[in-house]
Design a protein around this motif. Structure first.
Motif, PDB file in Angstrom:
ATOM      1  N   MET A 112      52.529  48.153  44.472  1.00  0.00           N
ATOM      2  CA  MET A 112      51.555  47.092  44.674  1.00  0.00           C
ATOM      3  C   MET A 112      51.938  46.269  45.896  1.00  0.00           C
ATOM      4  SD  MET A 112      48.982  46.670  42.637  1.00  0.00           S
ATOM      5  CE  MET A 112      48.339  46.497  41.042  1.00  0.00           C
ATOM      6  N   GLU A 113      50.913  45.871  46.609  1.00  0.00           N
ATOM      7  CA  GLU A 113      51.065  44.997  47.765  1.00  0.00           C
ATOM      8  C   GLU A 113      50.573  43.602  47.383  1.00  0.00           C
ATOM      9  OE1 GLU A 113      52.185  45.641  50.849  1.00  0.00           O
ATOM     10  OE2 GLU A 113      52.515  47.786  50.589  1.00  0.00           O
ATOM     11  N   LYS A 114      50.928  42.618  48.193  1.00  0.00           N
ATOM     12  CA  LYS A 114      50.428  41.260  47.995  1.00  0.00           C
ATOM     13  C   LYS A 114      49.538  40.894  49.167  1.00  0.00           C
ATOM     14  CE  LYS A 114      54.163  39.931  45.060  1.00  0.00           C
ATOM     15  NZ  LYS A 114      55.348  39.143  44.862  1.00  0.00           N
ATOM     16  N   LEU A 115      48.449  40.190  48.854  1.00  0.00           N
ATOM     17  CA  LEU A 115      47.471  39.778  49.859  1.00  0.00           C
ATOM     18  C   LEU A 115      47.217  38.291  49.712  1.00  0.00           C
ATOM     19  CD1 LEU A 115      45.249  40.408  51.989  1.00  0.00           C
ATOM     20  CD2 LEU A 115      43.717  40.866  50.061  1.00  0.00           C
ATOM     21  N   PHE A 116      47.301  37.556  50.820  1.00  0.00           N
ATOM     22  CA  PHE A 116      46.984  36.127  50.824  1.00  0.00           C
ATOM     23  C   PHE A 116      45.518  35.976  51.198  1.00  0.00           C
ATOM     24  CE2 PHE A 116      46.542  32.095  53.170  1.00  0.00           C
ATOM     25  CZ  PHE A 116      46.920  31.212  52.170  1.00  0.00           C
ATOM     26  N   GLY A 117      44.760  35.359  50.310  1.00  0.00           N
ATOM     27  CA  GLY A 117      43.353  35.086  50.565  1.00  0.00           C
ATOM     28  C   GLY A 117      43.126  33.597  50.700  1.00  0.00           C
ATOM     29  N   TYR A 118      42.135  33.236  51.514  1.00  0.00           N
ATOM     30  CA  TYR A 118      41.862  31.815  51.755  1.00  0.00           C
ATOM     31  C   TYR A 118      40.369  31.512  51.817  1.00  0.00           C
ATOM     32  CZ  TYR A 118      41.447  33.848  56.392  1.00  0.00           C
ATOM     33  OH  TYR A 118      41.099  34.655  57.440  1.00  0.00           O
ATOM     34  N   ALA A 119      39.525  32.507  51.596  1.00  0.00           N
ATOM     35  CA  ALA A 119      38.076  32.276  51.715  1.00  0.00           C
ATOM     36  C   ALA A 119      37.331  33.285  50.855  1.00  0.00           C
ATOM     37  CB  ALA A 119      37.651  32.345  53.181  1.00  0.00           C
ATOM     38  N   THR A 120      36.467  34.096  51.472  1.00  0.00           N
ATOM     39  CA  THR A 120      35.574  34.970  50.707  1.00  0.00           C
ATOM     40  C   THR A 120      36.313  35.976  49.829  1.00  0.00           C
ATOM     41  OG1 THR A 120      35.358  36.478  52.576  1.00  0.00           O
ATOM     42  CG2 THR A 120      33.666  34.772  52.346  1.00  0.00           C
ATOM     43  N   LEU A 121      37.516  36.386  50.208  1.00  0.00           N
ATOM     44  CA  LEU A 121      38.249  37.342  49.375  1.00  0.00           C
ATOM     45  C   LEU A 121      38.680  36.745  48.039  1.00  0.00           C
ATOM     46  CD1 LEU A 121      40.434  39.261  51.979  1.00  0.00           C
ATOM     47  CD2 LEU A 121      38.352  40.029  50.831  1.00  0.00           C
ATOM     48  N   LEU A 122      38.578  35.425  47.887  1.00  0.00           N
ATOM     49  CA  LEU A 122      38.880  34.781  46.606  1.00  0.00           C
ATOM     50  C   LEU A 122      37.661  34.731  45.688  1.00  0.00           C
ATOM     51  CD1 LEU A 122      41.133  31.839  47.822  1.00  0.00           C
ATOM     52  CD2 LEU A 122      41.843  34.031  46.843  1.00  0.00           C
ATOM     53  N   ASP A 123      36.502  35.072  46.217  1.00  0.00           N
ATOM     54  CA  ASP A 123      35.262  35.029  45.449  1.00  0.00           C
ATOM     55  C   ASP A 123      35.201  36.245  44.514  1.00  0.00           C
ATOM     56  OD1 ASP A 123      32.558  35.483  44.609  1.00  0.00           O
ATOM     57  OD2 ASP A 123      31.828  34.333  46.310  1.00  0.00           O
ATOM     58  N   PRO A 124      35.110  36.029  43.191  1.00  0.00           N
ATOM     59  CA  PRO A 124      35.067  37.167  42.263  1.00  0.00           C
ATOM     60  C   PRO A 124      33.937  38.156  42.550  1.00  0.00           C
ATOM     61  CG  PRO A 124      35.430  35.121  41.064  1.00  0.00           C
ATOM     62  CD  PRO A 124      35.113  34.736  42.489  1.00  0.00           C
ATOM     63  N   ASP A 125      32.786  37.664  43.003  1.00  0.00           N
ATOM     64  CA  ASP A 125      31.682  38.580  43.329  1.00  0.00           C
ATOM     65  C   ASP A 125      32.042  39.480  44.505  1.00  0.00           C
ATOM     66  OD1 ASP A 125      30.065  37.640  41.257  1.00  0.00           O
ATOM     67  OD2 ASP A 125      29.158  36.104  42.540  1.00  0.00           O
ATOM     68  N   VAL A 126      32.700  38.922  45.506  1.00  0.00           N
ATOM     69  CA  VAL A 126      33.139  39.719  46.666  1.00  0.00           C
ATOM     70  C   VAL A 126      34.195  40.719  46.214  1.00  0.00           C
ATOM     71  CG1 VAL A 126      34.325  39.622  48.901  1.00  0.00           C
ATOM     72  CG2 VAL A 126      32.528  37.960  48.365  1.00  0.00           C
ATOM     73  N   GLN A 127      35.136  40.292  45.399  1.00  0.00           N
ATOM     74  CA  GLN A 127      36.172  41.203  44.904  1.00  0.00           C
ATOM     75  C   GLN A 127      35.557  42.380  44.151  1.00  0.00           C
ATOM     76  OE1 GLN A 127      38.846  38.810  42.561  1.00  0.00           O
ATOM     77  NE2 GLN A 127      39.534  37.633  44.326  1.00  0.00           N
ATOM     78  N   ARG A 128      34.599  42.096  43.261  1.00  0.00           N
ATOM     79  CA  ARG A 128      33.945  43.182  42.510  1.00  0.00           C
ATOM     80  C   ARG A 128      33.238  44.146  43.457  1.00  0.00           C
ATOM     81  NH1 ARG A 128      33.640  39.497  38.420  1.00  0.00           N
ATOM     82  NH2 ARG A 128      31.716  38.420  38.848  1.00  0.00           N
ATOM     83  N   ARG A 129      32.560  43.601  44.465  1.00  0.00           N
ATOM     84  CA  ARG A 129      31.817  44.449  45.405  1.00  0.00           C
ATOM     85  C   ARG A 129      32.760  45.284  46.270  1.00  0.00           C
ATOM     86  NH1 ARG A 129      28.914  40.619  47.602  1.00  0.00           N
ATOM     87  NH2 ARG A 129      29.990  40.440  49.568  1.00  0.00           N
ATOM     88  N   VAL A 130      33.887  44.713  46.685  1.00  0.00           N
ATOM     89  CA  VAL A 130      34.772  45.404  47.631  1.00  0.00           C
ATOM     90  C   VAL A 130      35.785  46.312  46.940  1.00  0.00           C
ATOM     91  CG1 VAL A 130      36.480  45.057  49.464  1.00  0.00           C
ATOM     92  CG2 VAL A 130      34.460  43.595  49.373  1.00  0.00           C
ATOM     93  N   VAL A 131      36.447  45.825  45.876  1.00  0.00           N
ATOM     94  CA  VAL A 131      37.497  46.634  45.236  1.00  0.00           C
ATOM     95  C   VAL A 131      37.144  47.065  43.814  1.00  0.00           C
ATOM     96  CG1 VAL A 131      39.352  45.681  46.651  1.00  0.00           C
ATOM     97  CG2 VAL A 131      38.867  44.648  44.430  1.00  0.00           C
ATOM     98  N   GLY A 132      35.990  46.634  43.318  1.00  0.00           N
ATOM     99  CA  GLY A 132      35.530  47.103  42.027  1.00  0.00           C
ATOM    100  C   GLY A 132      36.040  46.350  40.814  1.00  0.00           C
ATOM    101  N   ARG A 133      36.747  45.244  41.045  1.00  0.00           N
ATOM    102  CA  ARG A 133      37.236  44.445  39.925  1.00  0.00           C
ATOM    103  C   ARG A 133      37.605  43.049  40.428  1.00  0.00           C
ATOM    104  NH1 ARG A 133      41.282  47.010  42.098  1.00  0.00           N
ATOM    105  NH2 ARG A 133      43.405  46.232  42.067  1.00  0.00           N
ATOM    106  N   LEU A 183      40.357  40.259  40.898  1.00  0.00           N
ATOM    107  CA  LEU A 183      41.805  40.230  41.067  1.00  0.00           C
ATOM    108  C   LEU A 183      42.385  38.919  40.530  1.00  0.00           C
ATOM    109  CD1 LEU A 183      41.776  41.503  44.751  1.00  0.00           C
ATOM    110  CD2 LEU A 183      42.373  42.841  42.723  1.00  0.00           C
ATOM    111  N   ALA A 184      43.524  38.991  39.883  1.00  0.00           N
ATOM    112  CA  ALA A 184      44.225  37.783  39.453  1.00  0.00           C
ATOM    113  C   ALA A 184      44.770  37.088  40.697  1.00  0.00           C
ATOM    114  CB  ALA A 184      45.364  38.144  38.508  1.00  0.00           C
ATOM    115  N   THR A 185      44.670  35.776  40.732  1.00  0.00           N
ATOM    116  CA  THR A 185      45.146  35.006  41.885  1.00  0.00           C
ATOM    117  C   THR A 185      46.159  33.955  41.449  1.00  0.00           C
ATOM    118  OG1 THR A 185      43.356  33.390  41.708  1.00  0.00           O
ATOM    119  CG2 THR A 185      42.963  35.295  43.125  1.00  0.00           C
ATOM    120  N   THR A 186      47.105  33.675  42.340  1.00  0.00           N
ATOM    121  CA  THR A 186      48.095  32.633  42.136  1.00  0.00           C
ATOM    122  C   THR A 186      48.042  31.711  43.353  1.00  0.00           C
ATOM    123  OG1 THR A 186      49.509  34.181  40.932  1.00  0.00           O
ATOM    124  CG2 THR A 186      50.545  32.162  41.760  1.00  0.00           C
ATOM    125  N   PRO A 187      47.811  30.410  43.163  1.00  0.00           N
ATOM    126  CA  PRO A 187      47.745  29.493  44.309  1.00  0.00           C
ATOM    127  C   PRO A 187      48.987  29.611  45.192  1.00  0.00           C
ATOM    128  CG  PRO A 187      47.087  28.367  42.311  1.00  0.00           C
ATOM    129  CD  PRO A 187      47.643  29.710  41.893  1.00  0.00           C
TER     130      PRO A 187
END
Length: 101
Positions: A1-22, A24-28
């Motif tokens: 597993m890799e780690k990805l820092f998100g700060y905008a649209t990649l934190l949006d659950p709808d975008v996550q579902r559309r792009v990766v299919g689920r 993602l759990a996030t940690t501030p």
């Protein structure tokens, strides 16, 4: 597993579902040495981060697979560049930044 820092649209659950299919759990998390800016892409405003001393970006870290990263690379296209960053707590992660930085 890799780690990805998100700060905008990649934190949006709808975008996550559309792009990766689920969703993602996030940690501030905080990224020091960068600042968030707005840029126009195809007539719409989007956030980007660029290196900037004495600045920080608030966001979150997500665990992603290599195939997730490939899908996100395609989503971000040439408008962003994926780079390795070190977050405030020492965690290393990928982040999408201004391609000219």
């Amino acid at each position: 597993m890799e780690k990805l820092f998100g700060y905008a649209t990649l934190l949006d659950p709808d975008v996550q579902r559309r792009v990766v299919g689920r969703v993602l759990a996030t940690t501030p998390q905080i990224l020091d040495g960068y600042r968030r800016e707005r840029t126009e892409i195809e007539g719409s405003a989007y956030p980007r981060i660029t290196p900037h001393a004495n600045s920080l970006v608030q966001g979150a870290v997500m665990k992603v697979t290599e195939s997730d990263l490939a899908a996100i690379d395609a989503y971000e296209g040439d408008d962003y560049k994926r780079v390795r960053v070190t977050l405030r707590d020492g965690t290393e992660a990928w982040a999408y930044v201004d391609p000219n930085s």
